[in-house]
Scaffold this motif. Sequence first.
Motif, PDB file in Angstrom:
ATOM      1  N   THR A 172       0.845  -1.195   0.000  1.00  0.00           N
ATOM      2  CA  THR A 172       0.000   0.000   0.000  1.00  0.00           C
ATOM      3  C   THR A 172       0.882   1.247   0.000  1.00  0.00           C
ATOM      4  O   THR A 172       2.104   1.181   0.099  1.00  0.00           O
ATOM      5  CB  THR A 172      -0.894   0.055   1.252  1.00  0.00           C
ATOM      6  N   SER A 173       0.237   2.394  -0.071  1.00  0.00           N
ATOM      7  CA  SER A 173       0.872   3.693   0.158  1.00  0.00           C
ATOM      8  C   SER A 173      -0.132   4.547   0.921  1.00  0.00           C
ATOM      9  O   SER A 173      -1.337   4.236   0.926  1.00  0.00           O
ATOM     10  CB  SER A 173       1.228   4.355  -1.173  1.00  0.00           C
ATOM     11  N   PRO A 174       0.312   5.625   1.555  1.00  0.00           N
ATOM     12  CA  PRO A 174      -0.646   6.508   2.226  1.00  0.00           C
ATOM     13  C   PRO A 174      -1.741   7.002   1.286  1.00  0.00           C
ATOM     14  O   PRO A 174      -2.914   7.089   1.673  1.00  0.00           O
ATOM     15  CB  PRO A 174       0.237   7.652   2.738  1.00  0.00           C
ATOM     16  N   ALA A 175      -1.374   7.304   0.030  1.00  0.00           N
ATOM     17  CA  ALA A 175      -2.379   7.793  -0.916  1.00  0.00           C
ATOM     18  C   ALA A 175      -3.386   6.710  -1.261  1.00  0.00           C
ATOM     19  O   ALA A 175      -4.590   6.978  -1.401  1.00  0.00           O
ATOM     20  CB  ALA A 175      -1.691   8.295  -2.189  1.00  0.00           C
ATOM     21  N   LEU A 176      -2.930   5.477  -1.395  1.00  0.00           N
ATOM     22  CA  LEU A 176      -3.832   4.362  -1.695  1.00  0.00           C
ATOM     23  C   LEU A 176      -4.801   4.128  -0.542  1.00  0.00           C
ATOM     24  O   LEU A 176      -6.008   3.942  -0.750  1.00  0.00           O
ATOM     25  CB  LEU A 176      -3.027   3.093  -1.971  1.00  0.00           C
ATOM     26  N   LEU A 177      -4.285   4.152   0.683  1.00  0.00           N
ATOM     27  CA  LEU A 177      -5.137   3.931   1.850  1.00  0.00           C
ATOM     28  C   LEU A 177      -6.154   5.056   1.997  1.00  0.00           C
ATOM     29  O   LEU A 177      -7.307   4.808   2.364  1.00  0.00           O
ATOM     30  CB  LEU A 177      -4.287   3.819   3.113  1.00  0.00           C
ATOM     31  N   ALA A 178      -5.729   6.275   1.688  1.00  0.00           N
ATOM     32  CA  ALA A 178      -6.662   7.404   1.750  1.00  0.00           C
ATOM     33  C   ALA A 178      -7.763   7.256   0.707  1.00  0.00           C
ATOM     34  O   ALA A 178      -8.940   7.547   0.977  1.00  0.00           O
ATOM     35  CB  ALA A 178      -5.913   8.720   1.547  1.00  0.00           C
ATOM     36  N   ALA A 179      -7.407   6.770  -0.479  1.00  0.00           N
ATOM     37  CA  ALA A 179      -8.412   6.557  -1.520  1.00  0.00           C
ATOM     38  C   ALA A 179      -9.418   5.505  -1.088  1.00  0.00           C
ATOM     39  O   ALA A 179     -10.634   5.672  -1.267  1.00  0.00           O
ATOM     40  CB  ALA A 179      -7.735   6.146  -2.825  1.00  0.00           C
ATOM     41  N   ALA A 180      -8.928   4.414  -0.510  1.00  0.00           N
ATOM     42  CA  ALA A 180      -9.821   3.346  -0.066  1.00  0.00           C
ATOM     43  C   ALA A 180     -10.741   3.829   1.053  1.00  0.00           C
ATOM     44  O   ALA A 180     -11.944   3.537   1.050  1.00  0.00           O
ATOM     45  CB  ALA A 180      -9.008   2.136   0.390  1.00  0.00           C
ATOM     46  N   GLU A 181     -10.184   4.565   1.995  1.00  0.00           N
ATOM     47  CA  GLU A 181     -11.021   5.075   3.079  1.00  0.00           C
ATOM     48  C   GLU A 181     -12.050   6.062   2.549  1.00  0.00           C
ATOM     49  O   GLU A 181     -13.180   6.128   3.054  1.00  0.00           O
ATOM     50  CB  GLU A 181     -10.156   5.722   4.164  1.00  0.00           C
ATOM     51  N   GLY A 182     -11.668   6.812   1.504  1.00  0.00           N
ATOM     52  CA  GLY A 182     -12.601   7.759   0.910  1.00  0.00           C
ATOM     53  C   GLY A 182     -13.821   7.103   0.314  1.00  0.00           C
ATOM     54  O   GLY A 182     -14.880   7.728   0.190  1.00  0.00           O
ATOM     55  N   CYS A 183     -13.692   5.824  -0.072  1.00  0.00           N
ATOM     56  CA  CYS A 183     -14.863   5.113  -0.596  1.00  0.00           C
ATOM     57  C   CYS A 183     -15.394   4.087   0.400  1.00  0.00           C
ATOM     58  O   CYS A 183     -16.173   3.199   0.028  1.00  0.00           O
ATOM     59  CB  CYS A 183     -14.567   4.481  -1.954  1.00  0.00           C
ATOM     60  N   GLY A 184     -14.972   4.189   1.674  1.00  0.00           N
ATOM     61  CA  GLY A 184     -15.622   3.421   2.728  1.00  0.00           C
ATOM     62  C   GLY A 184     -14.949   2.143   3.170  1.00  0.00           C
ATOM     63  O   GLY A 184     -15.565   1.352   3.883  1.00  0.00           O
ATOM     64  N   TYR A 185     -13.672   1.949   2.814  1.00  0.00           N
ATOM     65  CA  TYR A 185     -12.989   0.701   3.167  1.00  0.00           C
ATOM     66  C   TYR A 185     -11.694   0.985   3.916  1.00  0.00           C
ATOM     67  O   TYR A 185     -10.808   1.672   3.403  1.00  0.00           O
ATOM     68  CB  TYR A 185     -12.687  -0.128   1.912  1.00  0.00           C
ATOM     69  N   LYS A 186     -11.586   0.428   5.114  1.00  0.00           N
ATOM     70  CA  LYS A 186     -10.383   0.608   5.918  1.00  0.00           C
ATOM     71  C   LYS A 186      -9.480  -0.610   5.748  1.00  0.00           C
ATOM     72  O   LYS A 186      -9.944  -1.755   5.755  1.00  0.00           O
ATOM     73  CB  LYS A 186     -10.736   0.794   7.395  1.00  0.00           C
ATOM     74  N   TYR A 187      -8.192  -0.351   5.632  1.00  0.00           N
ATOM     75  CA  TYR A 187      -7.217  -1.414   5.388  1.00  0.00           C
ATOM     76  C   TYR A 187      -6.927  -2.217   6.659  1.00  0.00           C
ATOM     77  O   TYR A 187      -6.853  -1.666   7.761  1.00  0.00           O
ATOM     78  CB  TYR A 187      -5.914  -0.805   4.871  1.00  0.00           C
ATOM     79  N   VAL A 188      -6.753  -3.522   6.479  1.00  0.00           N
ATOM     80  CA  VAL A 188      -6.391  -4.425   7.570  1.00  0.00           C
ATOM     81  C   VAL A 188      -5.092  -5.136   7.211  1.00  0.00           C
ATOM     82  O   VAL A 188      -5.020  -5.846   6.199  1.00  0.00           O
ATOM     83  CB  VAL A 188      -7.494  -5.477   7.825  1.00  0.00           C
ATOM     84  N   GLY A 189      -4.084  -4.961   8.029  1.00  0.00           N
ATOM     85  CA  GLY A 189      -2.835  -5.682   7.842  1.00  0.00           C
ATOM     86  C   GLY A 189      -2.769  -6.881   8.764  1.00  0.00           C
ATOM     87  O   GLY A 189      -3.763  -7.566   8.997  1.00  0.00           O
ATOM     88  N   TRP A 190      -1.594  -7.161   9.333  1.00  0.00           N
ATOM     89  CA  TRP A 190      -1.430  -8.269  10.273  1.00  0.00           C
ATOM     90  C   TRP A 190      -0.240  -7.958  11.163  1.00  0.00           C
ATOM     91  O   TRP A 190       0.623  -7.146  10.834  1.00  0.00           O
ATOM     92  CB  TRP A 190      -1.243  -9.598   9.552  1.00  0.00           C
ATOM     93  N   ALA A 191      -0.192  -8.618  12.311  1.00  0.00           N
ATOM     94  CA  ALA A 191       0.912  -8.431  13.237  1.00  0.00           C
ATOM     95  C   ALA A 191       2.146  -9.161  12.726  1.00  0.00           C
ATOM     96  O   ALA A 191       2.025 -10.187  12.044  1.00  0.00           O
ATOM     97  CB  ALA A 191       0.524  -8.973  14.614  1.00  0.00           C
ATOM     98  N   PRO A 192       3.353  -8.677  13.049  1.00  0.00           N
ATOM     99  CA  PRO A 192       4.561  -9.397  12.631  1.00  0.00           C
ATOM    100  C   PRO A 192       4.534 -10.864  13.040  1.00  0.00           C
ATOM    101  O   PRO A 192       4.836 -11.750  12.231  1.00  0.00           O
ATOM    102  CB  PRO A 192       5.687  -8.622  13.323  1.00  0.00           C
TER     103      PRO A 192
END
Length: 273
Positions: A172-192
């Motif tokens: 991802t990138s900050p801009a990609l995550l912002a775009a996704a949140e702008g259309c209603g989807y929050k990103y989920v990663g995982w713990a190390p």
Amino acid sequence: MPGASRRAGLAVAASMVALAAVPSPGAWAAQELPACEKPVYLTFDTGHMGIAPLVADVLKRQEVRVTFFAAAERTQTDGDSLDDHWAPWWKARAAEGNEFGSHTYDHAYWRADVKGAPPSFRIKPSAGPQNGRESTWSAAEYCANIKKASDRLAAVTGKKPLPLYRAPGGKTSPALLAAAEGCGYKYVGWAPAGFLGDELPSEKFSNAKLLTQALDTIRPGDILLAHLGIWSRKDPWAPANLEPLIVGLKAKGFCFRTLRQHPDFKAWIASHP
């Protein structure tokens, strides 16, 4: 003969009582979850689906609910993981109380941001009609691909997916995550420690090594990541490790929850019904 008839009747009645005591999948899904001091959040991304039936059996046997992130990836059944062949499988997982999120429909990897405005991105899907070809997507096109997987999940499960998504490869990138949140989807990663290693080569990372590492390092609150089948791993992870991992974590006092219960996402989910 009257005694035999009476004994037969008692046997039938006992069987009916025993059956009534076994909770149905729907009853299991409706159970209230007890308080949990050491939660972990097991998630599965799609893959070739070859181990999907085994995963479902283990989760049912252990009464563990998880969150699935789905894309329309190529499967061993000569289709994709969101096609009609797999629709009953997804519907059954919904009935058991599991949750769902988008993995982008075409398993679309972010490669780079494209300079300029409005934001756009270099994307390389590993499924769908653009499989293997890198091209530029607008924010709206990326959002549409997230939504397409979410809409398909809703159609096959009869349950609204969570307003969450996972980018393939976690890229991802900050801009990609912002775009996704702008259309209603929050990103989920995982713990190390939650990277369970099923994508790694089994020649270097044996199942025994991965299991020991997970049981030693997973901590409360961790999001765990595995897949419903990895093409490249010669010694598949799940048949050997999934149930021992669940049993081992339970023995250490951990309990399993879906991302609907995760404190980092509760407010987002509530504000995006």
